[in-house]
Motif scaffolding. Structure first.
Motif, PDB file in Angstrom:
ATOM      1  N   VAL A 176      -1.985 -15.190  19.314  1.00 48.89           N
ATOM      2  CA  VAL A 176      -0.561 -15.254  20.066  1.00 48.89           C
ATOM      3  C   VAL A 176      -0.485 -14.954  21.146  1.00 48.89           C
ATOM      4  O   VAL A 176       0.295 -15.797  21.994  1.00 48.89           O
ATOM      5  CB  VAL A 176       0.192 -13.938  18.989  1.00 48.89           C
ATOM      6  CG1 VAL A 176       1.751 -13.999  19.472  1.00 48.89           C
ATOM      7  CG2 VAL A 176       0.403 -14.559  17.435  1.00 48.89           C
ATOM      8  N   VAL A 177      -0.981 -13.748  21.793  1.00 53.21           N
ATOM      9  CA  VAL A 177      -0.773 -13.522  23.130  1.00 53.21           C
ATOM     10  C   VAL A 177      -1.474 -14.403  23.963  1.00 53.21           C
ATOM     11  O   VAL A 177      -0.636 -14.975  24.980  1.00 53.21           O
ATOM     12  CB  VAL A 177      -1.451 -11.982  23.322  1.00 53.21           C
ATOM     13  CG1 VAL A 177      -1.340 -11.929  25.121  1.00 53.21           C
ATOM     14  CG2 VAL A 177      -0.600 -10.991  22.804  1.00 53.21           C
ATOM     15  N   GLY A 184      -9.563 -24.343  20.156  1.00 56.75           N
ATOM     16  CA  GLY A 184      -9.946 -22.937  20.248  1.00 56.75           C
ATOM     17  C   GLY A 184      -9.287 -21.897  19.432  1.00 56.75           C
ATOM     18  O   GLY A 184      -9.752 -21.303  18.881  1.00 56.75           O
ATOM     19  N   ALA A 185      -8.095 -21.908  19.894  1.00 56.89           N
ATOM     20  CA  ALA A 185      -7.269 -20.884  19.507  1.00 56.89           C
ATOM     21  C   ALA A 185      -6.810 -20.989  17.685  1.00 56.89           C
ATOM     22  O   ALA A 185      -6.994 -20.094  17.134  1.00 56.89           O
ATOM     23  CB  ALA A 185      -5.777 -20.889  20.180  1.00 56.89           C
ATOM     24  N   VAL A 186      -6.573 -22.135  17.466  1.00 63.96           N
ATOM     25  CA  VAL A 186      -6.349 -22.446  15.900  1.00 63.96           C
ATOM     26  C   VAL A 186      -7.643 -22.230  15.340  1.00 63.96           C
ATOM     27  O   VAL A 186      -7.517 -21.581  14.080  1.00 63.96           O
ATOM     28  CB  VAL A 186      -5.630 -23.948  15.696  1.00 63.96           C
ATOM     29  CG1 VAL A 186      -4.262 -24.118  16.549  1.00 63.96           C
ATOM     30  CG2 VAL A 186      -6.525 -24.751  15.937  1.00 63.96           C
ATOM     31  N   PRO A 234      -1.456 -18.760  16.262  1.00 63.80           N
ATOM     32  CA  PRO A 234      -1.298 -19.461  17.815  1.00 63.80           C
ATOM     33  C   PRO A 234      -0.120 -20.462  17.734  1.00 63.80           C
ATOM     34  O   PRO A 234       0.531 -20.793  18.881  1.00 63.80           O
ATOM     35  CB  PRO A 234      -2.779 -20.254  17.979  1.00 63.80           C
ATOM     36  CG  PRO A 234      -3.169 -20.433  16.262  1.00 63.80           C
ATOM     37  CD  PRO A 234      -2.670 -19.162  15.565  1.00 63.80           C
ATOM     38  N   GLN A 235       0.255 -20.983  16.797  1.00 59.77           N
ATOM     39  CA  GLN A 235       1.235 -21.923  16.751  1.00 59.77           C
ATOM     40  C   GLN A 235       2.447 -21.061  17.246  1.00 59.77           C
ATOM     41  O   GLN A 235       3.454 -21.596  17.917  1.00 59.77           O
ATOM     42  CB  GLN A 235       1.706 -22.640  15.443  1.00 59.77           C
ATOM     43  CG  GLN A 235       0.496 -23.311  14.716  1.00 59.77           C
ATOM     44  CD  GLN A 235       0.124 -24.403  15.532  1.00 59.77           C
ATOM     45  OE1 GLN A 235      -0.628 -24.473  16.506  1.00 59.77           O
ATOM     46  NE2 GLN A 235       0.509 -25.862  15.156  1.00 59.77           N
ATOM     47  N   PRO A 239       6.541 -21.477  20.579  1.00 58.74           N
ATOM     48  CA  PRO A 239       7.943 -21.075  20.741  1.00 58.74           C
ATOM     49  C   PRO A 239       8.248 -19.891  21.582  1.00 58.74           C
ATOM     50  O   PRO A 239       9.110 -19.711  22.364  1.00 58.74           O
ATOM     51  CB  PRO A 239       8.719 -20.833  19.054  1.00 58.74           C
ATOM     52  CG  PRO A 239       7.535 -20.737  18.209  1.00 58.74           C
ATOM     53  CD  PRO A 239       6.141 -21.595  19.045  1.00 58.74           C
ATOM     54  N   LEU A 240       7.014 -18.828  21.351  1.00 58.73           N
ATOM     55  CA  LEU A 240       7.366 -17.744  22.197  1.00 58.73           C
ATOM     56  C   LEU A 240       7.002 -18.012  23.993  1.00 58.73           C
ATOM     57  O   LEU A 240       7.880 -17.403  24.714  1.00 58.73           O
ATOM     58  CB  LEU A 240       6.096 -16.498  21.753  1.00 58.73           C
ATOM     59  CG  LEU A 240       6.356 -15.932  20.584  1.00 58.73           C
ATOM     60  CD1 LEU A 240       5.267 -15.228  20.162  1.00 58.73           C
ATOM     61  CD2 LEU A 240       7.649 -14.923  20.596  1.00 58.73           C
ATOM     62  N   GLY A 241       6.235 -19.103  24.133  1.00 56.54           N
ATOM     63  CA  GLY A 241       6.266 -19.219  25.415  1.00 56.54           C
ATOM     64  C   GLY A 241       7.393 -19.987  25.980  1.00 56.54           C
ATOM     65  O   GLY A 241       7.932 -19.876  26.966  1.00 56.54           O
ATOM     66  N   LEU A 242       8.001 -20.850  25.105  1.00 56.27           N
ATOM     67  CA  LEU A 242       9.305 -21.531  25.565  1.00 56.27           C
ATOM     68  C   LEU A 242      10.370 -20.461  25.496  1.00 56.27           C
ATOM     69  O   LEU A 242      11.157 -20.511  26.685  1.00 56.27           O
ATOM     70  CB  LEU A 242       9.675 -22.412  24.422  1.00 56.27           C
ATOM     71  CG  LEU A 242      11.348 -23.241  24.490  1.00 56.27           C
ATOM     72  CD1 LEU A 242      11.222 -23.863  25.924  1.00 56.27           C
ATOM     73  CD2 LEU A 242      11.338 -24.012  23.417  1.00 56.27           C
ATOM     74  N   LEU A 243      10.426 -19.410  24.739  1.00 54.62           N
ATOM     75  CA  LEU A 243      11.266 -18.373  24.802  1.00 54.62           C
ATOM     76  C   LEU A 243      11.343 -17.585  26.137  1.00 54.62           C
ATOM     77  O   LEU A 243      12.047 -17.590  26.889  1.00 54.62           O
ATOM     78  CB  LEU A 243      11.110 -17.360  23.808  1.00 54.62           C
ATOM     79  CG  LEU A 243      12.129 -16.253  23.545  1.00 54.62           C
ATOM     80  CD1 LEU A 243      12.467 -15.998  22.010  1.00 54.62           C
ATOM     81  CD2 LEU A 243      11.934 -15.014  24.327  1.00 54.62           C
ATOM     82  N   LEU A 244      10.059 -17.166  26.382  1.00 52.57           N
ATOM     83  CA  LEU A 244       9.595 -16.370  27.642  1.00 52.57           C
ATOM     84  C   LEU A 244       9.993 -17.295  28.980  1.00 52.57           C
ATOM     85  O   LEU A 244      10.543 -16.658  30.015  1.00 52.57           O
ATOM     86  CB  LEU A 244       8.278 -15.939  27.668  1.00 52.57           C
ATOM     87  CG  LEU A 244       7.710 -15.028  28.769  1.00 52.57           C
ATOM     88  CD1 LEU A 244       8.511 -13.926  28.602  1.00 52.57           C
ATOM     89  CD2 LEU A 244       6.377 -14.758  28.342  1.00 52.57           C
ATOM     90  N   ALA A 245       9.444 -18.455  28.912  1.00 48.17           N
ATOM     91  CA  ALA A 245       9.888 -19.286  30.010  1.00 48.17           C
ATOM     92  C   ALA A 245      11.522 -19.734  30.286  1.00 48.17           C
ATOM     93  O   ALA A 245      11.932 -19.268  31.471  1.00 48.17           O
ATOM     94  CB  ALA A 245       9.026 -20.843  29.873  1.00 48.17           C
TER      95      ALA A 245
END
Length: 460
Positions: free
Chosen positions: A29-30, A146-148, A167-168, A172-178
């Motif tokens: 996730v991270v 690799g992540a999945v 990893p999925q 959305p976490l990346g989108l939220l953070l960006a």
């Protein structure tokens, strides 16, 4: 043939302790959150500032199309990243690839944050921007597989879809953070200040995030499936050759499963809605911070439904979850632009959040679905290349296509039709596949894994 098992692993190829499982989930996730923060940060900035800063001499309309084209251009290099990562991942392991892709993505993003504009260094500015975006594309092409696989191959059989959703969730976490960081900077440095320096801060933050992601990923053990393959010295010499010799049709079908989801998702992750809603010369002209706030809220909803999609994938099967998701996505596509074009920020937010229901249900189970399609010895190559090709057919040029369709037709109805066609293609591709939930993933079961998952075919 008897052989010793790696310490801490059971004969079924899963980690024996819940502590180690939690570590894998946390690390995936991270790591993927950091990767997709970088990737989506670029796409959002392409919709908000890159056209003015790097492509202004082309004129307002063309500059924006060129800016969106750089978003899509990186997708053309995802297959290169997938080929390289697939080869390395099937020969040397999943973990080493994850470390390399994280470093490459972070370095590229940080350098964008200090890149001079066209006004300062002329044509070298867009050239360097494109180069750094290409490096992001190579990294993204190698990261996902690799992540999945780290998540799914570590998981208990009954929870593969839920583990694979970890990893999925980074997307959305990346989108939220960006979106959240850009929205914050739009408030701290509004107007000209955002254009001058405010947009750069989130890119520079990537350096810190990469250090965190690198530290977390170093603590994770290699996938037990690959450990078993390596112990037996059964790595495939040319995994990509084997993949296309035996599974070319499967790769294409799997790619279209993702393409339908990706094309729709890139209405926000690719920056199109942000630009459409905030364009001062457009029909809405909403405030940048307000629209970024709406996108941030939709990212929270996407996170929730991605988790639900992973959970449902273990309860009713990957294929059934997808079918429900495609139906929900088609309904949301039809509703999206009437809500956006209302000019109401609340209705725009509602439209984006409705979209995330189908997006989550057709994304949460994807890791498990893909991992169960391919034999162990070429699995990294299979999932990575299918994903990369799907990204090209789906999201790569979705913002550019949407912009061109509105310019050509004068209406967003044409974009709705385009997105609906992509979703239907994803549904058809899903219906062509058998549900292989729970199939053994280890190298001892390659004969079973070689049976074609395509409906109507018994062998590869």
């Amino acid at each position: 043939m008897s052989r010793s098992q790696p310490p801490g692993f059971t004969p079924t190829g899963t980690i024996s302790t819940s502590t180690d499982r939690r570590r894998v989930v946390f690390a995936t996730v991270v790591g993927t959150t950091v990767e997709w923060y970088d990737f989506f940060l670029y796409a959002s900035a392409a919709g908000l500032v890159f056209g003015q800063l790097f492509f202004a001499p082309a004129g307002p309309g063309i500059a924006q199309i060129l800016s969106f084209l750089t978003v899509g251009l990186s997708f053309l290099f995802r297959p290169l990243g997938a080929f390289l990562a697939g080869h390395l991942g099937d020969k040397y392991g999943r973990r080493v690839v994850l470390m390399l892709t994280l470093i490459l993505m972070g370095a590229s993003t940080t350098l964008i944050g200090v890149l001079p504009t066209y006004e300062v260094i002329g044509v070298a500015a867009p050239a360097l921007l494109i180069l750094l975006r290409v490096l992001q594309g190579i990294s993204a092409g190698g990261e996902w597989g690799g992540a999945v696989l780290m998540a799914v191959e570590h998981a208990p059989k009954a929870k593969r879809s839920l583990f694979g959703a970890s990893p999925q969730l980074g997307v959305p976490l990346g989108l939220l953070l960006a979106s959240g960081m850009l929205a914050l900077m739009a408030l701290i440095a509004p107007g000209d200040a955002f254009l001058a320096w405010g947009w750069r801060v989130p890119f520079l933050l990537s350096f810190v995030l990469i250090l965190i992601g690198y530290y977390v990923r170093r603590k994770v053990e290699e996938s037990p499936v690959f450990v078993e393959i390596a112990e037996r010295k059964e790595q495939t010499r040319m995994p990509i050759v084997q993949l296309f010799r035996k599974h070319a049709l499967l790769v294409i079908i799997a790619a279209f499963v993702f393409a339908g989801n990706n094309a729709v998702g890139y209405m926000t992750t690719g920056g199109y809605i942000q630009r459409y809603a905030t364009n001062p010369d457009g029909p809405l002209g909403l405030a940048t911070a307000d629209v970024l706030g709406a996108v941030t809220l939709s990212a929270v909803s996407w996170f929730v439904f991605t988790w639900i999609g992973g959970w449902l994938g273990d309860r009713i099967g990957r294929r059934n979850t997808y079918i429900i998701g495609w139906i929900a996505l088609l309904v949301a596509i039809i509703a999206l632009f009437p809500l956006v074009n209302s000019g109401s920020l609340a209705l725009l937010t509602l439209g984006l959040m409705l979209l995330t229901v189908g997006l989550g249900l057709t994304y949460g189970p994807q890791a498990a679905l893909y991992a169960e399609l391919f034999p162990a010895s070429i699995r990294f190559s299979g999932v990575s290349i299918s994903y990369a090709i799907g990204a090209i057919c789906g999201g790569a040029f979705a913002p550019t296509i949407a912009t061109a369709l509105v310019d050509l037709t004068g209406t967003t109805v044409s974009v709705t039709v385009y997105l609906a066609i992509m979703a239907v293609l994803g549904l058809v591709a899903t219906l062509l596949l058998r549900d292989r939930s729970g199939i053994p993933l280890g190298p001892d079961h390659e004969a079973e894994q070689e049976v074609s998952p395509i409906r109507g075919l018994s062998r590869v």
